[in-house]
Design an enzyme around this catalytic site. Sequence first.
Site, mmCIF file in Angstrom:
data_model
loop_
_atom_site.group_PDB
_atom_site.id
_atom_site.type_symbol
_atom_site.label_atom_id
_atom_site.label_comp_id
_atom_site.label_asym_id
_atom_site.label_seq_id
_atom_site.Cartn_x
_atom_site.Cartn_y
_atom_site.Cartn_z
ATOM 1 N N GLU A 95 40.518 44.085 54.885
ATOM 2 C CA GLU A 95 40.863 42.813 54.239
ATOM 3 C C GLU A 95 39.872 42.517 53.119
ATOM 4 O OE1 GLU A 95 42.824 40.820 53.256
ATOM 5 O OE2 GLU A 95 43.213 39.141 54.615
ATOM 6 N N ASP A 96 40.320 41.750 52.142
ATOM 7 C CA ASP A 96 39.431 41.359 51.045
ATOM 8 C C ASP A 96 38.447 40.281 51.488
ATOM 9 O OD1 ASP A 96 41.412 39.430 51.296
ATOM 10 O OD2 ASP A 96 42.083 39.525 49.213
ATOM 11 N N ASP A 99 38.846 33.835 55.392
ATOM 12 C CA ASP A 99 38.588 32.431 55.104
ATOM 13 C C ASP A 99 38.766 31.658 56.417
ATOM 14 O OD1 ASP A 99 38.169 30.337 53.144
ATOM 15 O OD2 ASP A 99 40.301 29.920 53.205
ATOM 16 N N PHE A 148 35.107 29.571 45.752
ATOM 17 C CA PHE A 148 36.316 30.326 45.461
ATOM 18 C C PHE A 148 35.943 31.527 44.601
ATOM 19 C CE2 PHE A 148 40.289 31.647 43.659
ATOM 20 C CZ PHE A 148 41.132 31.540 44.747
ATOM 21 N N ARG A 161 41.882 40.195 39.313
ATOM 22 C CA ARG A 161 41.754 41.214 40.366
ATOM 23 C C ARG A 161 40.972 42.426 39.869
ATOM 24 N NH1 ARG A 161 45.075 39.951 44.720
ATOM 25 N NH2 ARG A 161 47.018 38.885 44.251
#
Length: 170
Positions: A95-96, A99, A148, A161
Site C-alpha cells: 500500500e502507498d 490513513d 496531506f 503521482r
Amino acid sequence: MDDIKVLIDKKLLSARIRELGKQIEKDYEGKEIVLVGLLKGSVMFLAELAENISNDVGLDFMDVSSYKGKESTGNIRINKDIRDSIEGKDVIIVEDIIDTGRTLSHVIQYLKQKSPNSLKIATMLSKPSRREVEIKVDYIGFEIEDKFVVGYGLDYNEKYRNLPYIGYIE
Ligand code: IMP
Ligand code: MG
C-alpha cells in the site's frame, strides 16, 4: 500549481525501501512471495520494493474504492480483483499510505477468504495519528504526521503521482 515542499527525498526513500526489501528477504528466506499492490498509489513503491527482494516474486494488483465517511461496517467496492489464485501463497499487500486503515482492513478480510498461506502488509507511509481501525502493519517505510502528502505514486486529484519524492502541499 500548488506549493509543494519536500518531506522525504528520493535518496532517503530509496534507502529505506532497500532496507525493507532486505528485511523481507530475511523473513521469507527461500520462499516465493506474491506482492499484491493496491492501485494506483502503490505502483512506484511496489516496483522499487520488488527490485530489492531477491526471492522469486510474483506481482498482482487490486483496485478498490472505499466509502469514506460511512459507517465502519461500510464495504469497499472492488474495481479490479487480483488475477491469479493466492491459495497457499505467501502474500504481502503493498500500500502507498495507511490513513484511517479502513481500506486496508477490508482488503485484508477479503484476501483472507482466498486462503493464502500467510498475509502481511507493507506500506510506504503510515499516519498513525489518523488510525480508526487497528491494523497490524508488518513493514512500514516511514511514519509521518498528519499532513496531506503527494508524490511517489500518491496523488492530489490525480496529480503529482510522478514526483520522485514525497512532498506535502502547503
Ligand atoms: P484509509 O482507508 O483511510 O487508510 O485510506 C488510505 C487511502 O487514502 C490511501 O491508499 C490513499 O489512496 C488515500 N490517502 C490517505 N492519505 C493520503 C495523503 O496524504 N495523500 C494522498 N492520498 C492519501
Ligand atoms: Mg490508495
